[in-house]
Motif scaffolding. Structure first.
Motif, mmCIF file in Angstrom:
data_model
loop_
_atom_site.group_PDB
_atom_site.id
_atom_site.type_symbol
_atom_site.label_atom_id
_atom_site.label_comp_id
_atom_site.label_asym_id
_atom_site.label_seq_id
_atom_site.Cartn_x
_atom_site.Cartn_y
_atom_site.Cartn_z
ATOM 1 N N ALA A 59 26.727 28.116 31.995
ATOM 2 C CA ALA A 59 25.786 29.225 32.063
ATOM 3 C C ALA A 59 25.083 29.230 33.413
ATOM 4 C CB ALA A 59 24.754 29.118 30.938
ATOM 5 N N GLY A 60 24.556 30.401 33.792
ATOM 6 C CA GLY A 60 23.782 30.507 35.018
ATOM 7 C C GLY A 60 23.871 31.893 35.617
ATOM 8 N N ARG A 61 23.198 32.058 36.759
ATOM 9 C CA ARG A 61 23.219 33.321 37.482
ATOM 10 C C ARG A 61 24.239 33.210 38.616
ATOM 11 N NH1 ARG A 61 19.757 37.638 38.016
ATOM 12 N NH2 ARG A 61 18.220 36.582 36.704
ATOM 13 N N LEU A 62 25.169 34.160 38.669
ATOM 14 C CA LEU A 62 26.268 34.096 39.620
ATOM 15 C C LEU A 62 25.830 34.389 41.047
ATOM 16 C CD1 LEU A 62 29.015 36.063 37.653
ATOM 17 C CD2 LEU A 62 28.917 33.592 37.994
ATOM 18 N N ARG A 63 26.422 33.655 41.967
ATOM 19 C CA ARG A 63 26.412 34.018 43.371
ATOM 20 C C ARG A 63 27.744 34.700 43.683
ATOM 21 N NH1 ARG A 63 23.503 29.259 46.976
ATOM 22 N NH2 ARG A 63 21.836 28.731 45.484
ATOM 23 N N ALA A 64 27.929 35.131 44.922
ATOM 24 C CA ALA A 64 29.191 35.776 45.299
ATOM 25 C C ALA A 64 30.353 34.812 45.074
ATOM 26 C CB ALA A 64 29.135 36.203 46.757
ATOM 27 N N PRO A 65 31.443 35.277 44.482
ATOM 28 C CA PRO A 65 32.599 34.403 44.276
ATOM 29 C C PRO A 65 33.232 34.009 45.600
ATOM 30 C CG PRO A 65 33.148 36.663 43.703
ATOM 31 C CD PRO A 65 31.679 36.638 43.968
ATOM 32 N N ILE A 66 33.765 32.789 45.657
ATOM 33 C CA ILE A 66 34.468 32.278 46.834
ATOM 34 C C ILE A 66 35.852 31.868 46.371
ATOM 35 C CG2 ILE A 66 34.396 30.660 48.758
ATOM 36 C CD1 ILE A 66 31.417 30.151 48.010
ATOM 37 N N GLY A 67 36.833 32.686 46.653
ATOM 38 C CA GLY A 67 38.167 32.404 46.135
ATOM 39 C C GLY A 67 38.139 32.393 44.623
ATOM 40 N N LYS A 68 38.505 31.279 44.013
ATOM 41 C CA LYS A 68 38.462 31.129 42.560
ATOM 42 C C LYS A 68 37.257 30.297 42.119
ATOM 43 C CE LYS A 68 43.420 31.726 41.695
ATOM 44 N NZ LYS A 68 43.321 32.851 40.759
#
Length: 307
Positions: A244-253
Motif C-alpha cells: 500500500a501507499g501513494r504512487l510516485r511516477a513509475p520507472i520502468g516496471k
C-alpha cells in the motif's frame, strides 16, 4: 475504476507500457483489465496465493492465453510462467532466437542506464518507445532499422565490439538512479556511441539512423533530483501480504510508494506482483513484506592525500 479498485479475484500480470502510458494489468480467465498508473494515486493490494503462471502470448494472438494447467510458480521471484507456457511464448521465442524472421520491421537502439551502463537491443518498430520505457532507460537513441535477421546481426556486432552490452541486472540499474549526470552529458554519450555503432555497421543490411533525436526520460520518471536518499526495497512477497501507499511516477516496471506513517518510500518491482491474486484494501499499512534497506552511497572522496 482506479488502480486501487481492482475487483477481488483478479490475478496481476504486472506493469507494462503502451503509447507512453504505464498500465497495471490483471486477468480473470480470458478477461483482461488494465489500469493506468498515475502519480499521487493511493493504492492498496492484499495478496492471495498461491502464485500462479500467467500464461503465454501465442503467435498471432492479440491477448495473453491463460495457462491451461493453472500451474503454481515460485512465490518469491523467479519466472512468472510455468515451463509449458515458456515453451510456447512468442516473446521468449524471439529473445532466444527461435524465431528467425517474423516479417516485421525492427529498430536497433542504444539505451543509457547510468555511467558505464550502455545497452544495445532491438524492438519492433510498431511498439514505438514502449520497450525502452519498460526497461527504465534513462535515455536512448534509435540507431538502425531493418528486418529482424539484419537487426539481430547488428545487435550482436555492436555487443561483440564492447561498445554496449545486451543485458544489465535490475539492481545495477536502480543503483544508478542516485547519480546519473545531466541531460547534456547523456546526449553527448549516446550521440558519440551511435556514431561509433554506425561505423561498426558499415556493410550491414540495415538503415542507419543518424537523424533520430536522443530521447531523455529522467524527468518523466521523476528522477531529475535522483532517487530518494533512503528507501526500502520489497525483496519478497507472501500470501496475505499488503502492499500500500501513494504512487510516485513509475520507472520502468518499478513503483515507489510513499507510506502514510512517514517511514519512507517502498520500492516495488511490479514483476513480483505478477501471478498473485489481488484484492483492493484501503486504510491498511503495508505488511507481510521482506524488505531491504537502500541508502545513497557517499560521494567519492576526491581530496588529495596530504602525505
Amino acid at each position: 475504476m482506479t488502480i486501487g479498485a481492482q475487483r477481488a479475484g483478479w490475478m496481476s500480470t504486472g506493469l507494462s507500457w503502451h503509447e507512453g502510458r504505464a498500465l497495471l494489468g490483471a486477468v480473470s480467465g480470458a478477461r483482461v483489465h488494465e489500469r493506468a498508473v498515475e502519480p499521487g494515486v493511493e493504492v492498496g493490494w492484499l495478496l492471495h496465493g498461491p502464485r500462479r503462471c500467467t500464461g503465454a502470448w501465442l503467435a498471432g494472438a492479440t491477448e495473453r492465453t491463460p495457462c491451461p494447467h493453472h500451474a503454481v510458480i515460485d512465490p518469491d521471484g523467479g519466472p512468472t510462467q510455468c515451463p509449458a507456457c515458456q515453451s510456447v511464448d512468442r516473446g521468449l521465442a524471439l529473445a532466444r532466437d527461435q524465431i528467425l524472421d517474423d516479417g516485421r520491421t525492427y529498430l536497433l537502439y542504444l539505451a543509457w542506464f547510468g555511467e558505464g551502463l550502455l545497452k544495445v537491443g532491438l524492438t519492433a518498430e510498431q511498439r514505438g518507445d514502449s520497450r525502452l520505457l519498460e526497461q527504465g532507460a534513462l535515455a536512448y537513441a534509435f540507431t538502425a532499422r531493418g528486418g529482424l535477421p539484419a537487426v539481430r546481426r547488428a545487435e550482436l556486432t555492436v555487443a561483440a565490439s564492447g561498445l554496449a552490452r545486451e543485458r544489465f541486472k535490475s539492481r545495477l540499474k536502480t543503483e544508478h538512479w542516485w547519480s546519473h549526470g545531466d541531460a547534456a552529458h547523456r546526449r553527448t554519450v549516446l550521440t558519440a556511441a551511435r556514431a561509433q555503432a554506425h561505423r561498426l555497421l558499415e556493410g550491414h543490411a540495415v538503415e542507419r539512423l543518424a537523424d533520430r533525436p536522443v530521447v531523455d526520460q529522467v524527468e518523466r520518471y521523476g528522477l531529475a533530483g535522483g532517487a530518494p536518499e533512503a528507501y526500502r526495497e520489497i525483496a519478497g512477497l507472501a500470501d496475505g501480504a499488503v502492499v500500500a501507499g501513494r504512487l510516485r511516477a513509475p520507472i520502468g516496471k518499478h513503483l515507489f510508494l510513499d507510506q502514510a506513517d512517514g517511514s519512507g518510500p517502498l520500492l516495488l518491482d511490479t514483476r513480483r506482483l505478477t501471478g498473485w491474486t489481488l484484492t483492493p484494501v484501503s486504510g491498511r499499512p503495508s505488511e507481510g513484506l521482506a524488505l531491504q534497506e537502500r541508502v545513497r552511497p557517499p560521494e567519492p572522496d576526491t581530496q588529495e592525500a596530504l602525505f
